[in-house]
Motif scaffolding. Structure first.
Motif, short mmCIF file in Angstrom:
data_model
loop_
_atom_site.label_atom_id
_atom_site.label_comp_id
_atom_site.label_asym_id
_atom_site.label_seq_id
_atom_site.Cartn_x
_atom_site.Cartn_y
_atom_site.Cartn_z
N SER A 7 38.08 27.53 44.08
CA SER A 7 38.02 28.03 45.45
C SER A 7 36.58 28.08 45.97
O SER A 7 36.29 27.65 47.09
CB SER A 7 38.66 29.42 45.48
OG SER A 7 38.22 30.15 46.59
N PHE B 106 41.02 39.39 37.75
CA PHE B 106 40.83 39.05 39.16
C PHE B 106 39.33 39.03 39.45
O PHE B 106 38.54 39.66 38.77
CB PHE B 106 41.54 40.06 40.08
CG PHE B 106 41.32 41.47 39.67
CD1 PHE B 106 40.14 42.11 39.98
CD2 PHE B 106 42.27 42.14 38.93
CE1 PHE B 106 39.92 43.40 39.58
CE2 PHE B 106 42.05 43.43 38.52
CZ PHE B 106 40.87 44.06 38.84
N ASP B 107 38.96 38.28 40.48
CA ASP B 107 37.54 38.04 40.66
C ASP B 107 36.89 38.99 41.65
O ASP B 107 35.72 39.28 41.57
CB ASP B 107 37.32 36.61 41.12
CG ASP B 107 38.18 36.24 42.29
OD1 ASP B 107 37.77 35.42 43.09
OD2 ASP B 107 39.28 36.81 42.42
N GLU B 108 37.63 39.48 42.60
CA GLU B 108 37.04 40.35 43.60
C GLU B 108 37.95 41.56 43.75
O GLU B 108 39.16 41.45 43.68
CB GLU B 108 37.03 39.66 44.98
CG GLU B 108 36.04 38.54 45.10
CD GLU B 108 34.77 39.00 45.77
OE1 GLU B 108 34.65 40.21 46.05
OE2 GLU B 108 33.92 38.16 45.99
N ILE B 109 37.38 42.69 43.96
CA ILE B 109 38.24 43.85 44.23
C ILE B 109 37.44 44.84 45.07
O ILE B 109 36.28 45.11 44.80
CB ILE B 109 38.76 44.46 42.93
CG1 ILE B 109 39.71 45.61 43.22
CG2 ILE B 109 37.64 44.94 42.03
CD1 ILE B 109 40.56 45.97 42.04
N ARG C 176 34.42 25.34 48.73
CA ARG C 176 33.74 25.78 49.94
C ARG C 176 32.35 25.19 50.10
O ARG C 176 31.83 25.12 51.21
CB ARG C 176 33.61 27.31 49.95
CG ARG C 176 34.91 28.06 49.99
CD ARG C 176 35.71 27.66 51.18
NE ARG C 176 36.99 28.37 51.21
CZ ARG C 176 37.30 29.25 52.11
NH1 ARG C 176 36.47 29.56 53.05
NH2 ARG C 176 38.49 29.83 52.08
N ALA D 167 41.04 29.00 39.13
CA ALA D 167 41.36 29.08 40.55
C ALA D 167 40.17 29.62 41.34
O ALA D 167 39.87 29.15 42.44
CB ALA D 167 42.58 29.97 40.75
N THR D 168 39.47 30.59 40.79
CA THR D 168 38.30 31.17 41.45
C THR D 168 37.18 30.14 41.53
O THR D 168 36.54 29.96 42.57
CB THR D 168 37.79 32.38 40.65
OG1 THR D 168 38.86 33.29 40.50
CG2 THR D 168 36.63 33.05 41.33
N SER E 187 28.52 38.22 46.17
CA SER E 187 29.77 38.96 46.16
C SER E 187 30.72 38.47 47.26
O SER E 187 31.74 39.09 47.51
CB SER E 187 29.51 40.46 46.32
OG SER E 187 28.77 40.69 47.48
N SER E 188 30.36 37.38 47.93
CA SER E 188 31.26 36.81 48.93
C SER E 188 30.98 35.33 49.02
O SER E 188 30.00 34.83 48.46
CB SER E 188 31.04 37.46 50.29
OG SER E 188 29.77 37.08 50.78
N HIS E 189 31.82 34.62 49.74
CA HIS E 189 31.61 33.18 49.90
C HIS E 189 30.27 32.89 50.57
O HIS E 189 29.54 31.98 50.17
CB HIS E 189 32.74 32.59 50.76
CG HIS E 189 33.99 32.35 49.97
ND1 HIS E 189 35.23 32.36 50.52
CD2 HIS E 189 34.16 32.10 48.66
CE1 HIS E 189 36.14 32.12 49.59
NE2 HIS E 189 35.51 31.97 48.45
#
Lengths: 396, 151
Positions: free
Chosen positions: A249, A84-87, A253, A245-246, A346-348
């Motif tokens: 996504s 997973f990419d973010e946690i 954006r 997918a990451t 660490s975020s969009h």
């Protein structure tokens, strides 16, 4: 001369940084010892023998495993997928709690889903008088089951690829970290993670670094289908995980904000990625073509937060491409911070701002120069790596 | 040690500051959103100076109705933008891992995560600005109309 076994669940894939590391370490040891690679081959029914450069390779028959099975198992029993990419911190502590509570049967299943389960290999390790047995990666069954079978007279070394993943707290791994005489880390962060695992691990950790070189030919010859527009490149073996997918996504954006910028995904397995208009996909199955793409990129994008080495990032730095990396734990983030070699997000919103920074040519060039200088200093000295690895593994 | 030409640490701080300012902007929208959701719309009235209540009695029914319509349009459009934004954030989290979303929801930190990640805030900021501008232009026209409307 010492007789050394290097135990691996897989061998020979240049796109898999764990397998590349196994080869580097085995190669370093071959200067001072007789190296036998003990590999589990899921495609064979009987034990075979081969040579590969300076190594003797023993292939042991093994039961099959797959990425999908691993994901299904963990998804079913622990409640999330790896990769997973973010946690967030709350999810991470919850996952650690769930992992520690996994029933024994599931732990066994989970270990075997990482590959490397072979009764023949276990029998071999129990009876062969090796001076030193090196286990690559703490996760596969070849390590978890094999480490217990090595006679007490043999020295045991583990190269664990620990990256602070909650899965590392699976109780099945406790003996794996307890038995070895040495725990080998490849990065500073790896050393910190291993040292903080328990009071007993701290004194056994040795950092050996990594070595990587790239050919200049890739810089001088264009890849096929190269266009004029600047691009971010993501290079990996797409058949080995679900990272697309990451990538999609995040790329979706930014496509309207930076109209002239492309995101290019290259590597083996790229042809099987879904067709869409956001990410350009090029199936590239040889390293030279990958290096051609990487050497011309605006930046090398590493969206994977938990890489133990970040081999692709090192190659990109050697070509002078700055890094755009996820700020999570992992080698690439370490390179960015230590070498002033790029930027993290660490975020969009931060991803968008990071690209804005990279599109400023003077800043990008300076980051690229710094990345190259750092990579040359840290990763391009085979003698130093050989010396560190042999000393750490065969004895101080 | 040689000082780098460009410091990654400083650049990352700069990136985070910018992203955080987006998050703070989103935070500043929260009272507006809450006010928009309230039936009285008192916040909107106070902050966007619609002065509906200040229109003298008998000062032109048609103007008051027009003002009310503008107010509704502004409310609906802004709400739609915010809802789209929140929807997309949830989609991202959902893709991220279903588990994470469930946990975040349980712990009531979804709002926090949304603000942390805050994608498309620049766009939202621009849209809100455009809306506000359009609203002010309409308001000015209505004020002029009000002044010229016979009793």
């Amino acid at each position: 001369m010492n007789r050394v076994a290097v135990v691996v669940a897989a061998w020979g894939n240049p796109w898999d940084e764990r397998q590349v590391t196994a080869r580097r370490i085995a190669g370093a040891l071959a200067n001072k010892a007789r190296v036998e690679v003990c590999r589990v081959d899921e495609g064979t029914d009987s034990r075979t023998f081969a040579t590969d450069g300076p190594f003797e390779v023993h292939n042991f028959p093994g039961s099959s495993s797959s990425v999908k099975r691993r994901e299904w198992l963990f998804g079913s029993f622990a409640g999330a997928l790896d990769g997973f990419d973010e946690i967030c911190a709350c999810a991470e502590s919850e996952m650690v709690r769930r992992v520690k509570d996994l029933p024994q049967t599931i732990q066994n299943e989970f270990t075997r889903a990482h590959g490397g389960h072979s009764p023949d290999l276990l029998e071999h390790l129990a009876h062969e008088p090796y001076d030193c047995v090196i286990f690559m990666d703490h996760r596969p069954a070849s390590t978890v089951e094999g480490i217990a079978r090595v006679p007490p007279s043999s020295r045991v070394v583990l190269v664990p690829f620990a990256v602070g993943d909650p899965l590392e707290w699976c109780p099945a791994y406790d003996p794996v970290f307890d038995r070895p005489d040495r725990l080998i880390s490849l990065t500073s962060e790896g050393s910190t993670i291993l040292s903080s695992r328990s009071p007993s691990t701290a004194g056994r950790v040795r950092e050996v670094g990594f070595v990587q070189q790239v050919p200049d030919l890739a810089r001088r010859t264009d890849p096929l289908r190269l266009e004029e527009r600047p691009y971010l490149v993501v290079s990996k073996d797409w058949s080995a995980g679900n990272l697309f997918a990451t990538v999609y996504s995040l790329a979706a954006r930014i496509q309207w904000d930076f109209a002239g910028l492309e995101v290019v995904a290259i590597g083996p397995g790229a042809d099987s990625l879904p067709e869409q208009d956001v990410v350009k996909i090029h199936e590239v199955d040889n390293q030279m073509d990958a290096w051609r793409w990487v050497s011309r990129a605006l930046a090398y994008w590493d969206p994977e937060p938990r890489l133990a080495i970040g081999k692709g990032a090192i190659e990109a730095m050697l070509y002078g491409a700055p890094l755009l990396a996820h700020a999570g734990k992992g080698a690439t983030a370490e390179y960015v911070m230590e070498g002033d070699a790029g930027v993290l997000y660490s975020s969009h919103s931060e991803f968008r701002e990071a690209i804005r920074v990279l599109l400023d040519e003077p800043t990008r060039s300076a980051l690229g120069r710094q990345a190259q200088r750092y990579a040359l200093e840290r990763f391009s000295d085979p003698q130093s790596f050989t010396s560190r690895a042999t000393t750490a593994i065969l004895g101080d | 040690m040689e000082r780098p030409e460009v410091s990654s640490r400083e650049l990352i701080d700069q990136i985070r500051r910018k992203a955080r300012s987006d998050a703070e902007f989103f935070e500043s929208l929260q009272p507006i959103k809450r006010a928009l959701e309230s039936p009285e719309l008192s916040y909107l009235t106070r902050h966007y100076k619609l002065k509906v209540d200040e229109v003298p009695p008998g000062a032109g029914g048609p103007v008051r109705r027009l003002k009310a319509r503008v107010k509704r349009w502004f409310r609906d459009t802004t709400l739609k933008v915010l809802e789209n934004y929140l929807h997309e954030e949830r989609e991202y989290l959902s893709h991220n891992t279903q588990f994470h979303v469930e946990l975040a929801t349980k712990l009531d930190v979804l709002g926090f995560e949304v603000r942390q990640m805050a994608p498309r805030l620049e766009e939202l900021r621009q849209m809100t600005y455009d809306l506000e501008l359009a609203h002010r232009l309409l308001e000015e026209r209505l004020d002029r109309l009000e002044k010229t409307t016979p009793e």
